[in-house]
Scaffold this active site. Structure first.
Site, PDB file in Angstrom:
ATOM      1  N   CYS A  39    -100.711 -30.105 -46.870  1.00  0.00           N
ATOM      2  CA  CYS A  39    -101.356 -28.993 -47.570  1.00  0.00           C
ATOM      3  C   CYS A  39    -100.356 -27.918 -47.972  1.00  0.00           C
ATOM      4  CB  CYS A  39    -102.469 -28.390 -46.721  1.00  0.00           C
ATOM      5  SG  CYS A  39    -101.908 -27.785 -45.111  1.00  0.00           S
TER       6      CYS A  39
ATOM      7  N   SER B 210     -92.484 -24.732 -40.826  1.00  0.00           N
ATOM      8  CA  SER B 210     -93.917 -24.687 -41.126  1.00  0.00           C
ATOM      9  C   SER B 210     -94.393 -23.262 -41.396  1.00  0.00           C
ATOM     10  CB  SER B 210     -94.718 -25.278 -39.966  1.00  0.00           C
ATOM     11  OG  SER B 210     -94.401 -26.630 -39.774  1.00  0.00           O
TER      12      SER B 210
END
Length: 399
Positions: free
Chosen positions: A50, A111
């Site tokens: 995503c 991340s």
């Protein structure tokens, strides 16, 4: 090993662009198949999450790898987007920089949420998919196996994964777990069965909870979630009855007004025979009136209380980054050294074989002379060892 990487992530590319270049699960095999046709001597792994879209390519020969321009054209053509969009939004990395980036991604230090646990499995799945499609070979195997090892090192040698940073996880693992030593003997009510409610259920079950009632204004939705996790769904009208028997209440609805007022809870408390009641109100706006916190035997925590813990834990994780980066730098150097040794193996063997051949021929010529026939066995061995030492010293530098 020659590597090339092209991709984008949340760091530098807006979501509007990432949406245009993302691959669905059905598109990934087709994309890998096209890459095999276009660049048959190149291995490829496509990582799509995503927050990032990244393509890793590898070969044993540099001239077999497609250029950055060719890769940008592949993305533009596959997704039917402007080539300039790809060139402006994507990052290009090669060799050690590509390795370092992959190791950082797999270790979750790149991340959006540092230390999140999902990315390492996503990296493994991307490699397994490429292998299944015949797009990944020995180069990608070496690279992604090493990435998996690096992720494990970072996980075990740092505390980057240790502290929870989502509101539901903190609610269960740090607040409720400090309040109750165990959950398997507690009566628990979860109010709301949306995304946050479901996430909370997962943490409760992981913590050992067994007796959980799910309440939602839509009973069908509560029932669907309850069946998924083999729990109990109860009608909205039974909320007061459930609160009378509850030890722990976690509320996650999207109501615009409090669903439980102070007066309502006073009435409920008057009917309770159990001890303390812990209420974790994760809703915004709040589901329980603020004044409830002053009632005896009631402990109320709101999302603001939990968010402060989340922020503190996130800050702690970021303090682990220097140690994680040091591990990654060590492993990049180790992989490059290993690959260089693999690449030079044939040359080393050929050089040694040539030296041994020259040595044997010269010793045979030397010992064949008439004047050498009377040498003792000890003298012959001394000469052979001297020649070996000379050869090793000459070869040491080049090798």
């Amino acid at each position: 090993m020659k590597l090339r990487m092209i991709g984008c992530s949340h760091h530098e590319t807006p979501i509007e662009v990432r949406e245009q270049v993302a691959f669905s699960s059905e598109e990934i095999p087709r994309a890998l198949g096209q890459l095999k046709e276009m660049f048959p001597a190149t291995e490829a792994v496509l990582l799509n999450t995503c927050n990032r879209v990244e393509l890793y390519l590898g070969s044993t020969e540099d001239d077999k790898l497609p250029s950055s321009q060719a890769l940008a054209e592949f993305f533009a053509g596959f997704h039917q987007v402007n080539l300039r969009t790809i060139q402006d939004s994507f990052q290009f990395r090669e060799d050690s920089q590509a390795i370092q980036h992959l190791f950082s991604v797999a270790s979750s230090i790149d991340s959006l949420v540092v230390g999140e646990s999902q990315i390492s499995s996503q990296v493994r799945e991307a490699y397994e998919r490429a292998k299944l499609e015949g797009a990944a070979g020995p180069v990608m195997h070496l690279l992604f196996q090493h990435a998996n090892q690096v992720a494990k090192r970072v996980s075990t040698e740092t505390e980057i994964h240790r502290r929870r940073i989502s509101v539901p996880s903190v609610a269960v693992s740090e607040i409720a777990s400090e309040f109750y030593e165990r959950f398997d003997d507690k009566q628990i009510v979860v109010i709301g069965s949306g995304e946050m409610g479901v996430e909370t259920l997962q943490y409760l079950l992981d913590a050992g909870a067994r007796s959980i009632d799910i309440v939602n204004r839509s009973f069908d939705r509560a029932q669907a979630v309850a069946e998924q996790y083999q729990l109990r769904a109860k009608p909205w009208e039974q909320l007061d009855t459930l609160l009378i028997a509850a030890d722990l209440v976690i509320s996650t609805t999207g109501a615009s007004e409090p669903i439980v007022t102070e007066a309502r809870l006073r009435s409920i408390l008057a009917k309770r025979s159990r001890g303390n009641l812990l209420i974790l109100d994760l809703a915004v706006p709040r589901d329980f009136e603020a004044n409830i916190a002053r009632l005896p035997s009631v402990y109320l925590y709101t999302v603001d209380d939990l968010q402060s813990v989340c922020d503190r834990n996130a800050s702690f994780r970021k303090q682990q980054l220097p140690k994680a980066r040091k591990i990654i730098d060590e492993e990049v150097e180790r992989l490059m050294a290993d690959w260089n040794l693999r690449e030079s193996g044939d040359t080393i063997r050929a050089l040694r074989d040539q030296a041994v051949l020259i040595r044997d021929n010269e010793l045979q010529r030397l010992f064949g002379k008439q004047s050498m026939q009377g040498l003792s066995e000890e003298s012959v061995q001394e000469i052979q060892q001297s020649v070996d030492r000379v050869i090793n010293k000459i070869l040491h530098g080049p090798l």
